[in-house]
Structures are given as structure tokens and as C-alpha cells.
Enzyme design. Structure first.
Site, PDB file in Angstrom:
ATOM      1  N   SER A  56       1.119   1.212  -5.574  1.00  0.00           N
ATOM      2  CA  SER A  56       1.952   1.217  -6.772  1.00  0.00           C
ATOM      3  C   SER A  56       3.324   1.662  -6.716  1.00  0.00           C
ATOM      4  O   SER A  56       4.365   1.168  -7.222  1.00  0.00           O
ATOM      5  CB  SER A  56       1.043   2.123  -7.734  1.00  0.00           C
ATOM      6  OG  SER A  56      -0.044   1.654  -8.131  1.00  0.00           O
ATOM      7  N   ARG A  67      -9.443  -1.128  18.277  1.00  0.00           N
ATOM      8  CA  ARG A  67      -9.455  -2.032  17.376  1.00  0.00           C
ATOM      9  C   ARG A  67      -8.149  -2.779  17.212  1.00  0.00           C
ATOM     10  O   ARG A  67      -8.279  -3.767  16.965  1.00  0.00           O
ATOM     11  CB  ARG A  67      -9.886  -1.118  15.871  1.00  0.00           C
ATOM     12  CG  ARG A  67     -10.047  -1.920  14.662  1.00  0.00           C
ATOM     13  CD  ARG A  67     -10.466  -1.109  13.588  1.00  0.00           C
ATOM     14  NE  ARG A  67     -10.591  -1.584  12.404  1.00  0.00           N
ATOM     15  CZ  ARG A  67     -11.848  -2.011  11.810  1.00  0.00           C
ATOM     16  NH1 ARG A  67     -13.027  -1.589  12.264  1.00  0.00           N
ATOM     17  NH2 ARG A  67     -12.061  -2.389  10.647  1.00  0.00           N
ATOM     18  N   ARG A  85     -11.998   6.200  16.617  1.00  0.00           N
ATOM     19  CA  ARG A  85     -11.465   6.100  15.512  1.00  0.00           C
ATOM     20  C   ARG A  85     -12.609   5.987  14.264  1.00  0.00           C
ATOM     21  O   ARG A  85     -12.520   6.267  13.137  1.00  0.00           O
ATOM     22  CB  ARG A  85     -10.358   5.311  15.172  1.00  0.00           C
ATOM     23  CG  ARG A  85     -10.768   3.870  15.546  1.00  0.00           C
ATOM     24  CD  ARG A  85      -9.909   2.680  15.507  1.00  0.00           C
ATOM     25  NE  ARG A  85      -9.321   2.234  14.186  1.00  0.00           N
ATOM     26  CZ  ARG A  85      -8.561   1.398  13.808  1.00  0.00           C
ATOM     27  NH1 ARG A  85      -7.694   0.838  14.744  1.00  0.00           N
ATOM     28  NH2 ARG A  85      -8.438   0.924  12.495  1.00  0.00           N
ATOM     29  N   ARG A 145     -12.394   5.819   5.448  1.00  0.00           N
ATOM     30  CA  ARG A 145     -11.508   5.386   4.272  1.00  0.00           C
ATOM     31  C   ARG A 145     -12.432   5.421   3.159  1.00  0.00           C
ATOM     32  O   ARG A 145     -13.289   4.808   3.225  1.00  0.00           O
ATOM     33  CB  ARG A 145     -10.518   4.115   4.659  1.00  0.00           C
ATOM     34  CG  ARG A 145     -11.188   2.985   5.277  1.00  0.00           C
ATOM     35  CD  ARG A 145      -9.985   2.007   5.426  1.00  0.00           C
ATOM     36  NE  ARG A 145     -10.514   0.634   5.819  1.00  0.00           N
ATOM     37  CZ  ARG A 145      -9.768  -0.183   6.124  1.00  0.00           C
ATOM     38  NH1 ARG A 145      -8.313  -0.286   6.106  1.00  0.00           N
ATOM     39  NH2 ARG A 145     -10.434  -1.470   6.548  1.00  0.00           N
ATOM     40  N   ARG A 176      -6.482   5.344   6.192  1.00  0.00           N
ATOM     41  CA  ARG A 176      -7.578   6.135   6.776  1.00  0.00           C
ATOM     42  C   ARG A 176      -6.932   7.624   7.183  1.00  0.00           C
ATOM     43  O   ARG A 176      -7.511   8.362   7.863  1.00  0.00           O
ATOM     44  CB  ARG A 176      -7.712   5.471   8.400  1.00  0.00           C
ATOM     45  CG  ARG A 176      -8.473   4.411   8.254  1.00  0.00           C
ATOM     46  CD  ARG A 176      -8.904   3.613   9.448  1.00  0.00           C
ATOM     47  NE  ARG A 176      -9.494   2.511   9.359  1.00  0.00           N
ATOM     48  CZ  ARG A 176     -10.626   2.290   9.088  1.00  0.00           C
ATOM     49  NH1 ARG A 176     -11.664   3.397   8.805  1.00  0.00           N
ATOM     50  NH2 ARG A 176     -11.216   1.160   8.822  1.00  0.00           N
ATOM     51  N   HIS A 228     -10.680   1.711  -8.916  1.00  0.00           N
ATOM     52  CA  HIS A 228     -10.837   2.657  -7.911  1.00  0.00           C
ATOM     53  C   HIS A 228     -12.102   3.498  -7.930  1.00  0.00           C
ATOM     54  O   HIS A 228     -12.499   3.932  -6.905  1.00  0.00           O
ATOM     55  CB  HIS A 228      -9.661   3.720  -7.928  1.00  0.00           C
ATOM     56  CG  HIS A 228      -8.376   3.233  -7.115  1.00  0.00           C
ATOM     57  ND1 HIS A 228      -8.334   2.759  -5.931  1.00  0.00           N
ATOM     58  CD2 HIS A 228      -7.243   3.085  -7.783  1.00  0.00           C
ATOM     59  CE1 HIS A 228      -7.018   2.279  -5.497  1.00  0.00           C
ATOM     60  NE2 HIS A 228      -6.367   2.757  -6.567  1.00  0.00           N
ATOM     61  N   ASP A 236       1.657  -5.070  -9.846  1.00  0.00           N
ATOM     62  CA  ASP A 236       2.279  -4.359  -8.385  1.00  0.00           C
ATOM     63  C   ASP A 236       1.255  -4.629  -7.231  1.00  0.00           C
ATOM     64  O   ASP A 236       1.759  -4.332  -6.169  1.00  0.00           O
ATOM     65  CB  ASP A 236       2.480  -2.881  -8.777  1.00  0.00           C
ATOM     66  CG  ASP A 236       1.017  -2.131  -9.411  1.00  0.00           C
ATOM     67  OD1 ASP A 236       0.044  -3.130  -9.490  1.00  0.00           O
ATOM     68  OD2 ASP A 236       1.035  -1.003  -9.198  1.00  0.00           O
ATOM     69  N   HIS A 266      -7.335  -0.995  -2.864  1.00  0.00           N
ATOM     70  CA  HIS A 266      -6.475  -2.254  -3.033  1.00  0.00           C
ATOM     71  C   HIS A 266      -6.881  -3.280  -2.506  1.00  0.00           C
ATOM     72  O   HIS A 266      -7.738  -3.141  -1.438  1.00  0.00           O
ATOM     73  CB  HIS A 266      -4.914  -1.974  -3.005  1.00  0.00           C
ATOM     74  CG  HIS A 266      -4.581  -0.784  -3.764  1.00  0.00           C
ATOM     75  ND1 HIS A 266      -3.349  -0.231  -3.637  1.00  0.00           N
ATOM     76  CD2 HIS A 266      -5.031  -0.155  -4.944  1.00  0.00           C
ATOM     77  CE1 HIS A 266      -3.121   0.967  -4.573  1.00  0.00           C
ATOM     78  NE2 HIS A 266      -4.183   0.871  -5.489  1.00  0.00           N
TER      79      HIS A 266
END
Length: 557
Positions: A80, A169, A205, A212, A288, A433, A470, A500
Site C-alpha cells: 500500500s 534459493r 533461510r 513469512r 521475511r 490478510h 494499489d 499481497h
């Protein structure tokens, strides 16, 4: 209002002034294939449907992610903040990695409030740097870390600890060893110059720290235990040995390296984070880092037992979540955006009403206006904030304040006081969300009702509407495998997507005030959110500044 020649916009040769224009931003409203996980498709949205199916020349798709909004790569989801920056500024400003590069190259990063804040720990405590050790350029870059370490040492950091997360990755698996060797050589050079600098902990990682979308807090906890508590199942005297050895473990690779800590001769961890220390998370990409930032910053935290919560000076490389204002301190400020469309239009006598509820009010004002608070001209502008529901998750009241926003916009349009009425309707994003599909369908329906209310008012005053978004969110609520099919977890359960997306967003224009022959151009290769400002200026009867991204519309005789 007197207009200096620098601000004066040329009249559009074909489009008249004086039309009331509604600019509607549907937050989190992307375009995706219709299926059961597309909440926009599954919601009754007659107002938005009529645009898509009614007039192909006045409905199209534009980009709202990646380079179109100033982010480094096409893998970067829009958000956003950057979305409204682009919508209001009419140009693409560097965000993310580009911004960090500029701040490091100029040295401005070391002059900012964020760095000054963490540097207050340098004299008597430790600076900890946490992030992905890689030159992949997607989440972080080794050269940025090197400059950060060098600059910190030059500015008084006497004890530095780096907590590394190996990649594999965004770069080749196995490349971690080379990155660790490069970093270790830098730290050796610092030690030779009297700075106590070491790698303190590490892990892969996908297994340590960098989870996330609240997918697996255990990942964050493994990082916390190593970085803060100095505890991990594997202990080594140096990081090169650690990575080489752990890569030989069954099933281990750079992404899934188990957590380790570096210990001294007595077996004691060399760098746990303690009271008084400074911590910088050096990833520039947000997704992340958000969960780890919550663990570092939130005193009230219940996702796992932190055992202890050290009082630290914490800053992110950037602010990772503009809605949560997380972290509250950061090294690189948002871009310096000048000459926004809002400022130009006020200088040219255009009166503006802007409105949303609390969670997106800052986006339709502050971020739209180039990260600038307040009015350009309080005689010509009015901003109204409707308080958001508090103390509940948005899926509990998925209609949010959509209808109230619609009513405020309708009243502003019918008042005849404003040339532009601008709103953000947050439902698709904020409810999306939560991952609650049923609630998100209700949210999208409510947003559409608000749009209809605004359309009806525009009809009455013979005005024009511009509807866009957006970034995406509500149009795809499930994680997908490489073939595009819904992804399942180890237990066979559907993996809900709460983030998103990378999808394009719609834009539509219409209303009785739209001049005959106005249609979307077909000659723009990759139009995006930044093209909207010039489009709106045209509809107000002006030609946009020459350095703005080109308008989306043309007038065909």
C-alpha cells in the site's frame, strides 16, 4: 490561489475543466483467474462487474508490483505504501534495494536518525547484524552488509556480531561457503584493526528466522534461540567450518541448514543479544523480516516463549510494514518524493476531498502526497478519517467502514465544493490478510456497495470516476505450486495465502462527464500505477508535467 509559473499546468487541448472526479482505490483488489479462492469473483460485485464487462475501451489492467512501483525485481509484491506513492507521484521512485544502495553510496544512511539511534550502543555494547548472507539481490546483498559493517566500525562500533542466514534459493546451493569466507575475511581485517568482529550464529533461510506470513513461528524461534539465547543444537569454533560440516547432514542444504552458534574456547556462545545491545536486520525486502521484527520489537508477544526479552536498540534496514509501522526505527527513510499530482492540482485551483478509515487514511493522504503530512492548501483541501474498528480482527466485521466511506464521498461529491473526491476502501486487503475466505467475500461485496454509492453520486453531478487498486490480495487466497494448483501442507491441508500478490490490478474510467472518444491507450508496453496521476490530471482538463509517466488515455475524434 496565485500560481507560480513552475506549478502552472497547461490546459488539455481536448478535455474540459470543471468536472467532479471521484478517484477510488480498492485496497488489495487484483485480477486473477476465477476459482473458489478468488474472493472478488465469488462476491456479488455488480458495480465493478459492470465496468469490466460493459466498456472494453475504458477498463484495463495495470501493474502494481516490482519495477512498476520502484521495487527491484518482478518477484517483489507491491504494497500500500509504494502503491500510493506511485499513484500520487506520477513517477517511479526507487524503493527497497535501490534506496539502500543510494543511501549507502552517499553515506546518508549513517547520518539518519535510525543509525544515530543504534550507534548509541557502540561505546559499551555490541552491534548485531541479522539477515540473509547472499548476493542474490532479492532479499539482501552481501555488498550492502559489507558497507554497513565498514561504516559502523568507522563510526565507533567496537564489537560487532553477524548472525547469518544462508541462501541457496536466490543463488546456487552451496554458494554459502564462499559468502561466509568473504565475510570472514572482512571480519579478520577488522579484528586486526582492533574491532572485535565475528560471526555469532547461523542457519538456513527456510529453517531459521526467515519465515513469512505467520506460516511457522518455529522457524523464527530457532533463530531467536541462536541469536538471543546463544543456544542451538550445533556449536562450532568458526562459521566456515559450521557451514561446511552441516551441509553434509542428511537432507541439509543452504536453504535448510540447521541452526548453529559459534562458541569460544570454553564452549560459551560468542554473541548472544543482551540488554543494551544494538540490532540491525539488514534485509531490504520486507516479507521475511516482519515476523522476526515483531519478536524483536513487541513487548507484548505470544507467538513463542522468548525466555528473555532483552532491552535493545533495534532498527531495520527499512521499515518493513507501513501499516504496523514496524520496525518503528529504520536506517533508510522512504524516498524523497517531490512535485506530486496533489500539489500540482492544488496550485492549479483544484479542490480535493480525501477520505478513508484509520487503517488506510495515511495512504490516501500522506503516502499519496509523497510521504508528506498535512495539507498543501487547507483552503482547497479537506481530509476525513473514519475511525477503524479496534480490538477485533477485521474478519469479525468484514464490512469495516466501507459504507461510511461511501457516504462521506457521496456527500462530498453532492456538496459541489470539491473538484476531486479521493477515497481508499480497505476491505479487500485488511480482511484478505486474515486468511478468512468467507469473510473476504463479504468484504469485497461491501467494497462494491461503497463503489456503487459513489457512482450514483457521480451520475447526479455529471462527473467522472476513476477506479483502481494499489495491489492484489483478495483475488487469490491460496498458496499455489509451480503448476498453479492450490498447495497443500504436509498434513494435506490447504495452504491459505494471507499476503499481497503479484497480480495486476484493474483500472476503469467512466461517468456522464467523460468526454466522448476517451479510451485507454493500447500503445503503452507495461503501464502501471504511476501512469494514473497523468490520467487523472487529463480528466481534470490539464496536461501532466513532461517527466510524469505517460497518461493511460487518449481522445479519439
Amino acid at each position: 490561489m496565485a500560481t507560480s509559473s513552475a506549478w502552472k499546468l497547461d490546459d488539455h487541448p481536448k478535455l474540459p475543466k470543471g468536472k467532479t472526479i471521484a478517484v477510488i482505490v480498492l485496497d488489495g483488489w487484483g485480477e486473477s483467474a476465477p476459482d473458489q479462492y478468488n474472493c472478488i469473483h465469488n462476491a456479488p460485485t455488480p458495480a465493478m462487474d459492470s465496468l469490466k464487462h460493459g466498456a472494453p475501451d475504458t477498463w484495463t489492467l495495470i501493474k502494481a508490483h516490482g519495477t512498476a512501483v520502484g521495487l527491484p525485481s518482478e518477484d517483489d509484491m507491491g504494497n500500500s505504501e509504494v502503491g500510493h506513492n506511485a499513484l500520487g507521484a506520477g513517477r517511479i521512485f526507487a524503493q527497497g534495494a535501490k534506496l539502500c544502495d543510494q543511501a549507502l553510496a552517499s553515506g546518508k544512511i549513517f547520518e539518519g536518525e535510525g543509525f544515530k539511534y543504534v550507534s548509541e550502543s557502540f561505546e559499551t555494547n555490541t552491534l548485531h547484524l541479522v539477515g540473509l548472507l547472499s548476493d542474490g539481490g532479492v532479499h539482501s546483498r552481501l555488498d550492502q552488509l559489507q558497507l554497513l559493517i565498514k561504516g559502523s566500525a568507522e563510526r565507533g562500533a567496537k564489537r560487532i556480531r553477524v548472525h547469518i542466514l544462508t541462501d541457496g534459493r536466490d543463488v546456487l546451493d552451496g554458494s554459502s561457503v564462499g559468502f561466509v569466507e568473504t565475510l570472514e575475511a572482512d571480519l579478520v581485517a577488522l579484528r586486526e584493526n582492533g574491532v572485535d568482529a565475528q560471526i555469532a550464529s547461523g542457519g538456513g533461510r527456510m529453517y531459521v528466522t526467515l519465515d513469512r506470513y505467520e506460516n511457522d513461528w518455529e522457524v523464527v524461534k530457532r533463530g531467536w534461540d541462536a541469536q538471543v539465547l546463544g543456544e542451538a543444537p550445533h556449536k562450532f569454533k568458526n562459521a566456515v567450518e559450521a557451514v561446511k560440516t552441516l551441509r553434509k547432514e542428511p537432507g541439509a542444504n543452504d536453504q535448510y541448514l540447521p541452526p548453529f552458534v559459534i562458541v569460544d574456547e570454553s564452549g560459551k556462545a560468542v554473541g548472544p543479544i543482551v540488554d543494551g545491545d544494538a540490532v540491525v536486520t539488514f534485509n531490504f525486502r520486507a516479507d521475511r523480516m516482519v515476523m522476526h521484527a515483531k519478536a524483536l520489537e513487541y513487548e507484548d508477544f505470544d507467538k513463542f516463549d522468548r525466555v528473555r526479552y532483552p532491552k535493545i536498540r533495534y532498527a531495520g534496514m527499512l521499515q518493513y510494514d507501513g501499516e504496523l509501522k514496524l520496525p518503528s526505527r529504520y536506517l533508510v527513510s522512504p524516498p524523497e518524493i517531490d512535485r506530486t499530482s496533489g500539489e500540482y492540482l492544488t496550485h492549479n485551483g483544484v479542490s480535493t476531498f480525501a477520505c478513508s478509515e484509520t487503517v488506510k487514511f495515511g495512504h490516501v493522504t500522506f503516502f499519496w502526497n509523497g510521504n508528506r503530512s498535512g495539507y498543501f492548501n487547507e483552503k482547497l483541501e479537506e481530509y476525513v478519517e473514519i475511525p477503524s474498528d479496534s480490538g477485533i480482527s477485521f474478519n469479525v466485521q468484514p464490512k469495516m467502514k466501507a459504507l461510511e466511506i461511501g457516504e462521506k464521498a457521496r456527500d462530498a461529491i453532492l456538496s459541489g465544493k470539491f473538484d476531486q473526491v479521493r477515497v481508499n476502501i480497505p476491505n479487500g486487503d485488511m480482511v484478505g490478510h486474515t486468511g478468512d475466505i468467507e469473510a473476504t467475500v463479504v468484504a469485497c461485496e461491501a467494497a462494491d456497495l461503497a463503489v456503487k454509492m459513489i457512482f450514483d453520486a457521480i451520475e447526479q453531478v455529471k462527473g467522472i470516476y476513476v477506479v483502481t487498486a494499489d495491489h492484489g490480495n483478495a483475488e487469490d487466497m491460496v498458496k499455489r505450486d509451480k503448476s498453479g494448483k492450490p498447495a497443500l501442507d504436509k498434513e494435506g491441508k490447504l495452504q491459505i495465502l494471507t499476503s499481497h500478490t503479484l497480480k495486476p490490478v484493474p483500472i476503469a474510467i467512466g461517468g456522464p462527464g467523460l468526454a466522448q472518444g476517451v479510451r485507454f491507450r493500447k500503445d503503452l508496453e507495461t503501464p502501471g500505477l504511476a501512469n494514473v496521476a497523468a490520467t487523472v490530471m487529463n480528466l481534470h482538463g490539464f496536461v501532466a508535467p513532461s517527466d510524469y509517466e505517460p497518461t493511460l488515455i487518449e481522445v479519439v475524434e
